[in-house]
Design a protein around this motif. Structure first.
Motif, PDB file in Angstrom:
ATOM      1  N   SER A  18      72.060  24.257  40.569  1.00 55.91           N
ATOM      2  CA  SER A  18      71.860  23.896  41.969  1.00 55.91           C
ATOM      3  C   SER A  18      70.601  23.079  42.107  1.00 55.91           C
ATOM      4  CB  SER A  18      71.719  25.154  42.823  1.00 55.91           C
ATOM      5  OG  SER A  18      70.458  25.744  42.596  1.00 55.91           O
ATOM      6  N   CYS A  19      70.270  22.777  43.369  1.00 55.39           N
ATOM      7  CA  CYS A  19      69.000  22.127  43.635  1.00 55.39           C
ATOM      8  C   CYS A  19      67.847  23.027  43.218  1.00 55.39           C
ATOM      9  CB  CYS A  19      68.890  21.821  45.134  1.00 55.39           C
ATOM     10  SG  CYS A  19      70.268  20.892  45.778  1.00 55.39           S
ATOM     11  N   ASN A  20      68.057  24.330  43.251  1.00 56.00           N
ATOM     12  CA  ASN A  20      67.022  25.286  42.883  1.00 56.00           C
ATOM     13  C   ASN A  20      67.517  26.161  41.748  1.00 56.00           C
ATOM     14  OD1 ASN A  20      65.257  24.619  45.216  1.00 56.00           O
ATOM     15  ND2 ASN A  20      66.986  25.417  46.360  1.00 56.00           N
ATOM     16  N   ALA A  21      68.037  25.522  40.694  1.00 54.69           N
ATOM     17  CA  ALA A  21      68.753  26.250  39.661  1.00 54.69           C
ATOM     18  C   ALA A  21      67.909  27.329  39.018  1.00 54.69           C
ATOM     19  CB  ALA A  21      69.233  25.277  38.585  1.00 54.69           C
ATOM     20  N   LEU A  22      66.632  27.098  38.839  1.00 51.30           N
ATOM     21  CA  LEU A  22      65.823  28.056  38.109  1.00 51.30           C
ATOM     22  C   LEU A  22      65.576  29.333  38.899  1.00 51.30           C
ATOM     23  CD1 LEU A  22      63.227  25.659  36.464  1.00 51.30           C
ATOM     24  CD2 LEU A  22      65.316  26.589  35.496  1.00 51.30           C
ATOM     25  N   GLU A  23      65.893  29.323  40.177  1.00 52.29           N
ATOM     26  CA  GLU A  23      65.715  30.516  40.984  1.00 52.29           C
ATOM     27  C   GLU A  23      66.911  31.458  40.885  1.00 52.29           C
ATOM     28  OE1 GLU A  23      64.932  29.296  44.938  1.00 52.29           O
ATOM     29  OE2 GLU A  23      63.249  28.009  44.393  1.00 52.29           O
ATOM     30  N   LEU A  24      67.967  31.050  40.208  1.00 53.05           N
ATOM     31  CA  LEU A  24      69.192  31.828  40.178  1.00 53.05           C
ATOM     32  C   LEU A  24      69.352  32.539  38.850  1.00 53.05           C
ATOM     33  CD1 LEU A  24      71.568  29.272  41.814  1.00 53.05           C
ATOM     34  CD2 LEU A  24      70.486  31.220  42.892  1.00 53.05           C
ATOM     35  N   GLY A  25      69.762  33.779  38.915  1.00 45.80           N
ATOM     36  CA  GLY A  25      70.056  34.528  37.706  1.00 45.80           C
ATOM     37  C   GLY A  25      71.528  34.433  37.378  1.00 45.80           C
ATOM     38  N   ARG A  50      76.564  31.368  45.363  1.00 46.73           N
ATOM     39  CA  ARG A  50      76.564  30.679  44.087  1.00 46.73           C
ATOM     40  C   ARG A  50      77.770  29.756  43.946  1.00 46.73           C
ATOM     41  NH1 ARG A  50      74.004  34.801  39.596  1.00 46.73           N
ATOM     42  NH2 ARG A  50      72.142  35.304  40.793  1.00 46.73           N
ATOM     43  N   PHE A  51      78.886  30.147  44.513  1.00 46.43           N
ATOM     44  CA  PHE A  51      80.036  29.246  44.496  1.00 46.43           C
ATOM     45  C   PHE A  51      79.715  27.981  45.286  1.00 46.43           C
ATOM     46  CE2 PHE A  51      84.200  27.544  45.069  1.00 46.43           C
ATOM     47  CZ  PHE A  51      84.945  28.011  43.997  1.00 46.43           C
ATOM     48  N   MET A  52      79.089  28.147  46.438  1.00 48.28           N
ATOM     49  CA  MET A  52      78.730  26.983  47.251  1.00 48.28           C
ATOM     50  C   MET A  52      77.714  26.112  46.523  1.00 48.28           C
ATOM     51  SD  MET A  52      80.659  27.318  49.833  1.00 48.28           S
ATOM     52  CE  MET A  52      80.005  25.945  50.764  1.00 48.28           C
ATOM     53  N   ILE A  53      76.764  26.718  45.848  1.00 50.88           N
ATOM     54  CA  ILE A  53      75.797  25.955  45.068  1.00 50.88           C
ATOM     55  C   ILE A  53      76.510  25.155  43.982  1.00 50.88           C
ATOM     56  CG2 ILE A  53      73.929  26.204  43.364  1.00 50.88           C
ATOM     57  CD1 ILE A  53      72.902  28.540  45.109  1.00 50.88           C
ATOM     58  N   ARG A  68      79.085  32.408  57.636  1.00 51.99           N
ATOM     59  CA  ARG A  68      80.483  32.019  57.404  1.00 51.99           C
ATOM     60  C   ARG A  68      80.735  30.619  57.978  1.00 51.99           C
ATOM     61  NH1 ARG A  68      85.017  35.105  56.708  1.00 51.99           N
ATOM     62  NH2 ARG A  68      83.915  36.981  57.377  1.00 51.99           N
ATOM     63  N   LYS A  69      80.274  30.389  59.187  1.00 54.16           N
ATOM     64  CA  LYS A  69      80.502  29.084  59.815  1.00 54.16           C
ATOM     65  C   LYS A  69      79.739  27.978  59.078  1.00 54.16           C
ATOM     66  CE  LYS A  69      81.815  30.455  64.494  1.00 54.16           C
ATOM     67  NZ  LYS A  69      81.495  30.339  65.933  1.00 54.16           N
ATOM     68  N   THR A  70      78.550  28.284  58.591  1.00 54.10           N
ATOM     69  CA  THR A  70      77.801  27.298  57.811  1.00 54.10           C
ATOM     70  C   THR A  70      78.572  26.908  56.556  1.00 54.10           C
ATOM     71  OG1 THR A  70      75.660  28.071  58.619  1.00 54.10           O
ATOM     72  CG2 THR A  70      75.673  26.870  56.527  1.00 54.10           C
ATOM     73  N   TYR A  71      79.090  27.912  55.844  1.00 55.99           N
ATOM     74  CA  TYR A  71      79.850  27.622  54.629  1.00 55.99           C
ATOM     75  C   TYR A  71      81.108  26.818  54.938  1.00 55.99           C
ATOM     76  CZ  TYR A  71      77.014  30.918  51.869  1.00 55.99           C
ATOM     77  OH  TYR A  71      76.000  31.548  51.205  1.00 55.99           O
ATOM     78  N   LEU A  72      81.808  27.206  55.996  1.00 58.97           N
ATOM     79  CA  LEU A  72      83.031  26.477  56.338  1.00 58.97           C
ATOM     80  C   LEU A  72      82.702  25.065  56.819  1.00 58.97           C
ATOM     81  CD1 LEU A  72      85.093  29.333  58.027  1.00 58.97           C
ATOM     82  CD2 LEU A  72      85.538  28.262  55.809  1.00 58.97           C
ATOM     83  N   CYS A  75      69.578  18.740  49.929  1.00 67.27           N
ATOM     84  CA  CYS A  75      70.650  18.461  48.972  1.00 67.27           C
ATOM     85  C   CYS A  75      71.879  19.324  49.241  1.00 67.27           C
ATOM     86  CB  CYS A  75      70.164  18.673  47.536  1.00 67.27           C
ATOM     87  SG  CYS A  75      69.590  20.339  47.212  1.00 67.27           S
ATOM     88  N   TYR A  76      71.871  20.081  50.334  1.00 62.56           N
ATOM     89  CA  TYR A  76      73.043  20.837  50.755  1.00 62.56           C
ATOM     90  C   TYR A  76      73.648  20.174  51.993  1.00 62.56           C
ATOM     91  CZ  TYR A  76      71.413  24.606  47.719  1.00 62.56           C
ATOM     92  OH  TYR A  76      71.007  25.347  46.638  1.00 62.56           O
ATOM     93  N   TRP A  77      74.973  20.122  52.019  1.00 63.63           N
ATOM     94  CA  TRP A  77      75.653  19.577  53.191  1.00 63.63           C
ATOM     95  C   TRP A  77      75.199  20.343  54.423  1.00 63.63           C
ATOM     96  CZ3 TRP A  77      78.748  15.318  52.917  1.00 63.63           C
ATOM     97  CH2 TRP A  77      79.405  14.951  54.106  1.00 63.63           C
TER      98      TRP A  77
END
Length: 507
Positions: A18-25, A44-47, A132-136, A212-214
């Protein structure tokens, strides 16, 4: 759901990027039965989908930039390197040289989006409604964005809004007929309307603080662009534009952009719009594909020069250049033409912020232009050399300004048209440099000129000349053959998908 788990496993790496990949386990489990059980898994799916978008940007560059008449059509660039995708640059596409294959590999991403829409719409009750609405909003916006590229490249395409192909495990075969261009545009319009509806009531700003996120503004910019296309462009061979009510759609597009405009601003310097540092603090960026040092670099290495052979050139004052851009490595696979470079007005700061013009000397020791390298997306210095870490803008403030200029011109609002053109020109020239409005067509020429100078290498040029001035400049590039405005479908797709028919120009 044959092979679905294998597909998810293959995607696991990108789903963690992701844009912040190192923050994710790491994610512990990937099976379809437990993937959507937590907020973290959904995020994580959205990332992962946004990481996939970054991987698509070079394809989007090929679609939106190369055919627009601004690049050199020579098969060998000025530094002696072989030009890439010269069939597209020369508008000499064919089934044997289609430039892009397998629909640009967009359907893999579309089906992942379809899968996410199904799950987030019908399951994931643990998500807060705003989340939910943000993701959709992101999902429908991204799907509209992908299909809009497909429409403007191949015309009507197979329309897929369910994750059914994922359940077969065969992502290379769609087994669907192509929809008409009109039905494809209607589908895209419905998707972007749905995205904007999801964002209604939600605040402007970056998801997770990163542009970098829609986001909501990106959807409204895309809505304006889709509606503008629909109000001005006809399907190939058609007699009317896509939009059933062009004036109404133009007014909706204008309203969407006017909502976005107060939330962003432009940098004083044109070059600062592409700064590789403090990316999320850039007031001009609405949405961009993210590239970061030690994670991934962009594709603009192919627009520069090979430092080993770039040894004989001079600047305009006759000084030897050497590795003047301080790049670590580079190639000149794409080169903008001298004619395009010369089209910039005197005093336009965008020219020298975009290009490095270099020279040779003739037998009389006189300088003459030899070629030009792109310097717009050079990135940041690491270990003493420039690395290509600029984000690639999808939408920025000047998109809003110039789309508003174009829409206002269509609506016969000369004062507003002039206002937005003048705003762009003031930044470009560093002082007031007003446009004199005379008539609608002259204004559209001026807007196209500003777009051409403003958005070099931002993947908009081919789409601009297809949409503007009745598409006359695009038609000139294909010798007046409207059918060749579309791209050929490669033989691989035709052999795997017997329901798909080739575009007329390439039968």
């Amino acid at each position: 759901m044959k092979n679905f788990r294998n597909i998810i496993l293959a995607l696991s790496g990108l789903l963690m990027a992701s844009c912040n990949a190192l923050e994710l386990g790491p994610i512990d489990q990937y099976s379809i039965n437990n993937y959507w059980n937590t907020e973290e898994q959904c995020e994580r799916f959205m990332i992962g989908l946004h990481y996939r978008l970054k991987e698509k940007m070079e394809t989007i560059m090929v679609m939106g930039e190369l055919r627009g008449g601004t690049l050199s059509t020579e098969s060998i660039t000025s530094t002696g390197e072989a030009a890439s995708n010269i069939e597209a640059v020369n508008n000499n596409l064919s089934v044997s040289n289609p430039c892009l294959t397998n629909w640009g590999d967009f359907y893999m991403d579309i089906y992942q989006i379809n899968h996410a829409i199904e799950k987030i719409s019908n399951e994931c009750d643990f998500l807060q409604e705003a989340t939910r609405k943000t993701y959709l909003g992101q999902l429908y916006g991204l799907r509209a964005y992908y299909y809009f590229h497909l429409l403007r490249t191949w015309g009507g395409v197979p329309l897929c809004d369910k994750p059914d192909v994922l359940q077969t495990g065969d992502l290379t075969t769609l087994n669907k007929k192509r929809a008409s261009e009109q039905d494809t545009w209607d589908f895209i319009r419905n998707d972007i309307d749905t995205s904007c509806d999801m964002y209604a009531g939600l605040v402007y700003g970056n998801y997770n603080g990163a542009n970098c996120y829609w986001n909501k503004a990106a959807s409204q910019c895309l809505k304006a662009e889709i509606y503008l296309w629909g109000a001005k462009v006809k399907p190939i061979g058609g007699s009317t534009v896509f939009s059933p009510n062009p004036e109404s759609d133009l007014r909706e597009a204008k309203a969407a952009l006017e909502e976005v405009e107060p939330h962003y601003s432009y940098n004083t310097s044109f070059a600062d719009a592409f700064s590789p540092t403090d990316k999320d603090a850039n007031p001009e960026t609405i949405f961009a594909a993210r590239y970061m040092l030690n994670e991934s670099t962009n594709y603009f290495v192919n627009f520069t020069y090979n430092i080993a052979i770039f040894t004989k050139y001079f600047d305009a004052q006759g000084n030897k250049l050497g590795n003047i851009l301080n790049i670590g490595s580079g190639y000149m696979r794409y080169e903008y033409s001298q004619e395009f470079y010369d089209s910039f007005e005197e005093g336009d700061t965008r020219r020298d912020a975009t290009f490095l013009q270099f020279y040779l000397k003739n037998t009389d020791n006189e300088l003459y232009p030899a070629g030009r390298s792109l310097r717009k997306f050079l990135g940041e210095v690491s270990n003493g050399k420039v690395q290509y870490t600029n984000d690639v803008p999808v939408y920025r403030y000047m998109d809003v300004a110039l789309m508003l200029a174009e829409i206002c011109n269509e609506l016969n609002e000369p004062t507003e048209t002039k206002k937005w053109i003048d705003l762009v020109r003031k930044r470009a020239f560093g002082t007031d440099h007003p446009f004199i409005y005379t008539d609608k067509e002259t204004a559209e020429e001026a807007i196209l000129h500003e777009r051409s100078a403003e958005f070099v290498a931002e993947n908009k040029r081919w789409y601009d000349i297809r949409r503007m001035l009745g598409g006359k400049y695009a038609l000139e590039l294909v010798n007046g053959n409207e059918q060749r405005l579309l791209w050929p479908i490669d033989s691989g797709v035709l052999s795997k998908d017997p329901l798909v028919e080739q575009n007329q120009a390439y039968k």
